[in-house]
Design a protein around this motif. Structure first.
Motif, PDB file in Angstrom:
ATOM      1  N   ASP A 149      46.622  43.806  38.440  1.00 40.55           N
ATOM      2  CA  ASP A 149      46.906  43.032  39.645  1.00 40.55           C
ATOM      3  C   ASP A 149      46.465  43.782  40.900  1.00 40.55           C
ATOM      4  OD1 ASP A 149      47.950  40.434  40.045  1.00 40.55           O
ATOM      5  OD2 ASP A 149      49.696  41.309  41.063  1.00 40.55           O
ATOM      6  N   HIS A 181      42.619  43.980  41.096  1.00 38.84           N
ATOM      7  CA  HIS A 181      42.050  42.694  41.507  1.00 38.84           C
ATOM      8  C   HIS A 181      42.234  42.460  43.004  1.00 38.84           C
ATOM      9  CE1 HIS A 181      41.136  38.460  41.827  1.00 38.84           C
ATOM     10  NE2 HIS A 181      42.306  38.310  42.413  1.00 38.84           N
ATOM     11  N   LYS A 182      43.407  42.748  43.521  1.00 40.99           N
ATOM     12  CA  LYS A 182      43.671  42.506  44.944  1.00 40.99           C
ATOM     13  C   LYS A 182      42.761  43.348  45.838  1.00 40.99           C
ATOM     14  CE  LYS A 182      48.351  40.833  44.364  1.00 40.99           C
ATOM     15  NZ  LYS A 182      49.775  41.095  44.487  1.00 40.99           N
ATOM     16  N   GLN A 198      46.050  36.195  34.795  1.00 45.14           N
ATOM     17  CA  GLN A 198      44.803  36.872  34.423  1.00 45.14           C
ATOM     18  C   GLN A 198      43.969  37.123  35.667  1.00 45.14           C
ATOM     19  OE1 GLN A 198      43.748  37.908  31.154  1.00 45.14           O
ATOM     20  NE2 GLN A 198      42.550  39.050  32.633  1.00 45.14           N
ATOM     21  N   ARG A 199      43.423  38.323  35.790  1.00 44.42           N
ATOM     22  CA  ARG A 199      42.598  38.708  36.938  1.00 44.42           C
ATOM     23  C   ARG A 199      41.305  39.360  36.439  1.00 44.42           C
ATOM     24  NH1 ARG A 199      45.302  36.938  41.672  1.00 44.42           N
ATOM     25  NH2 ARG A 199      47.478  37.438  41.499  1.00 44.42           N
ATOM     26  N   TRP A 200      40.305  39.386  37.311  1.00 44.32           N
ATOM     27  CA  TRP A 200      39.020  39.995  36.992  1.00 44.32           C
ATOM     28  C   TRP A 200      38.579  40.899  38.125  1.00 44.32           C
ATOM     29  CZ3 TRP A 200      40.311  35.133  35.541  1.00 44.32           C
ATOM     30  CH2 TRP A 200      40.123  34.787  34.208  1.00 44.32           C
ATOM     31  N   ARG A 256      46.784  42.199  32.055  1.00 43.32           N
ATOM     32  CA  ARG A 256      47.835  41.476  32.766  1.00 43.32           C
ATOM     33  C   ARG A 256      49.016  42.418  32.976  1.00 43.32           C
ATOM     34  NH1 ARG A 256      49.141  36.677  29.346  1.00 43.32           N
ATOM     35  NH2 ARG A 256      50.676  36.321  30.984  1.00 43.32           N
TER      36      ARG A 256
END
Length: 190
Positions: A65, A68-69, A44-46, A60
């Motif tokens: 991804d 988020h990065k 999970q990312r925000w 997800r």
């Protein structure tokens, strides 16, 4: 890196797998992450906006991804710049930012609202003290602070929070007391 979930944001969103965003509550946005599985190995990312305008629970998948990065890199870069500026002191307003191809210095002009440099420094010190004090309050108090600054009535804030107007009045008094007791603002209340 800072814990960006501890900060208050104006809006909270949840992004679907398709990329469409839907507004949600803070609790839904920052709900505990699902455990990666063999079917979906992504964690999970925000996304956190640097201006604290919004936080988005990303899907997800590869898009979440990658988003988020890129966001984490921007936030980390901003943290480094802030730390570097704090280490080296304030930036000089008159200092040129760069040179053009012609060799001329380029910078920015700030309009002079006051005639006296002393007044400007007093305003700057006051604003800095207020920012320090407001950054030290809890997320709930920060939410109340932002709502009060948006010129909403206490009745409207109470309705949005599901509380009584009396409860909001008590929280406003508590927030005022917290700010009065903050060391950064103590000089202004004596």
């Amino acid at each position: 890196m800072k814990n960006y979930q501890s900060l208050h944001y104006c809006h909270y969103y949840r992004m679907r797998q398709s990329g469409e965003t839907v507004e949600c509550t803070r609790q839904e946005c920052f709900a505990p992450a699902e455990i990666p599985t063999a079917d979906n190995p992504f964690v999970q990312r925000w996304y956190y906006s640097p201006d604290r305008e919004m936080a988005i629970r990303l899907p997800r998948n590869t898009m979440g991804d990658d988003t988020h990065k890129a966001n984490a890199a921007d936030l980390k870069s901003q943290e480094r710049w802030t730390a570097r500026a704090a280490k080296h002191g304030d930036l000089e307003i008159d200092k040129p930012m760069s040179r053009t191809d012609d060799g001329e210095e380029s910078g920015f002009d700030i309009p002079d609202d006051t005639d006296e440099p002393v007044e400007f420094l007093i305003k700057k010190e006051t604003i800095t003290s207020i920012r320090i004090a407001v950054d030290a309050v809890t997320p709930e108090e920060r939410y109340l602070w932002d709502e009060l600054l948006s010129d909403k009535t206490k009745a409207k804030i109470a309705e949005e929070c599901g509380l009584s107007e009396g409860a909001i009045r008590k929280r406003v008094k508590k927030l005022a007391q917290t700010l009065r007791e903050n060391p950064a603002l103590k000089n202004y209340f004596e």
